[in-house]
Write a protein that holds these residues in place. Structure first.
Motif, PDB file in Angstrom:
ATOM      1  N   LYS A   6      42.498  33.526  36.632  1.00  0.00           N
ATOM      2  CA  LYS A   6      43.939  33.541  36.426  1.00  0.00           C
ATOM      3  C   LYS A   6      44.611  32.731  37.518  1.00  0.00           C
ATOM      4  O   LYS A   6      44.189  32.744  38.663  1.00  0.00           O
ATOM      5  CB  LYS A   6      44.470  34.976  36.469  1.00  0.00           C
ATOM      6  N   CYS A   7      45.674  32.027  37.152  1.00  0.00           N
ATOM      7  CA  CYS A   7      46.426  31.227  38.117  1.00  0.00           C
ATOM      8  C   CYS A   7      47.861  31.725  38.170  1.00  0.00           C
ATOM      9  O   CYS A   7      48.417  32.161  37.164  1.00  0.00           O
ATOM     10  CB  CYS A   7      46.418  29.754  37.716  1.00  0.00           C
ATOM     11  N   ILE A  55      44.594  33.768  41.169  1.00  0.00           N
ATOM     12  CA  ILE A  55      44.931  35.157  41.458  1.00  0.00           C
ATOM     13  C   ILE A  55      43.635  35.951  41.460  1.00  0.00           C
ATOM     14  O   ILE A  55      42.899  35.953  40.475  1.00  0.00           O
ATOM     15  CB  ILE A  55      45.894  35.725  40.400  1.00  0.00           C
ATOM     16  N   ASN A  56      43.356  36.613  42.558  1.00  0.00           N
ATOM     17  CA  ASN A  56      42.145  37.425  42.670  1.00  0.00           C
ATOM     18  C   ASN A  56      42.476  38.863  42.329  1.00  0.00           C
ATOM     19  O   ASN A  56      42.851  39.659  43.180  1.00  0.00           O
ATOM     20  CB  ASN A  56      41.574  37.342  44.086  1.00  0.00           C
ATOM     21  N   SER A  68      44.880  42.649  34.167  1.00  0.00           N
ATOM     22  CA  SER A  68      46.195  42.880  34.763  1.00  0.00           C
ATOM     23  C   SER A  68      47.235  41.981  34.091  1.00  0.00           C
ATOM     24  O   SER A  68      46.946  40.870  33.677  1.00  0.00           O
ATOM     25  CB  SER A  68      46.148  42.568  36.256  1.00  0.00           C
ATOM     26  N   TYR A  69      48.477  42.474  34.006  1.00  0.00           N
ATOM     27  CA  TYR A  69      49.551  41.705  33.391  1.00  0.00           C
ATOM     28  C   TYR A  69      50.288  40.823  34.402  1.00  0.00           C
ATOM     29  O   TYR A  69      51.219  40.128  34.031  1.00  0.00           O
ATOM     30  CB  TYR A  69      50.555  42.638  32.714  1.00  0.00           C
ATOM     31  N   ALA A  70      49.912  40.865  35.660  1.00  0.00           N
ATOM     32  CA  ALA A  70      50.578  40.061  36.683  1.00  0.00           C
ATOM     33  C   ALA A  70      50.404  38.578  36.376  1.00  0.00           C
ATOM     34  O   ALA A  70      49.340  38.128  35.959  1.00  0.00           O
ATOM     35  CB  ALA A  70      50.020  40.379  38.061  1.00  0.00           C
ATOM     36  N   THR A  71      51.474  37.811  36.576  1.00  0.00           N
ATOM     37  CA  THR A  71      51.401  36.372  36.339  1.00  0.00           C
ATOM     38  C   THR A  71      51.676  35.577  37.603  1.00  0.00           C
ATOM     39  O   THR A  71      51.591  34.355  37.584  1.00  0.00           O
ATOM     40  CB  THR A  71      52.418  35.940  35.262  1.00  0.00           C
ATOM     41  N   GLU A  72      52.016  36.260  38.702  1.00  0.00           N
ATOM     42  CA  GLU A  72      52.273  35.590  39.974  1.00  0.00           C
ATOM     43  C   GLU A  72      51.417  36.228  41.065  1.00  0.00           C
ATOM     44  O   GLU A  72      51.148  37.429  41.030  1.00  0.00           O
ATOM     45  CB  GLU A  72      53.745  35.693  40.345  1.00  0.00           C
TER      46      GLU A  72
END
Length: 53
Positions: free
Chosen positions: A14-15, A23-24, A29-33
């Motif tokens: 994911k970036c 993104i580690n 996960s729904y995180a995008t940042e």
């Protein structure tokens, strides 16, 4: 049918939507940042809110 472990192992990294860094975190996960960008956005919102007063 693909085993769930194989499915998650083959997902691309994911970036961050803001800066592009990887993104580690867990893939589901729904995180995008990334954490750094999230912190900066929170700080900017805090400054904006308190400047209005």
């Amino acid at each position: 049918m693909t085993p769930i472990t194989t499915f998650f192992r083959n997902l691309e990294a994911k970036c961050c939507a803001a800066c592009g860094q990887t993104i580690n975190e867990q893939a589901e996960s729904y995180a995008t940042e990334c954490f750094t960008c999230q912190e900066q956005a929170s700080f900017d919102a805090y400054k904006h809110y308190h400047q209005k007063r």
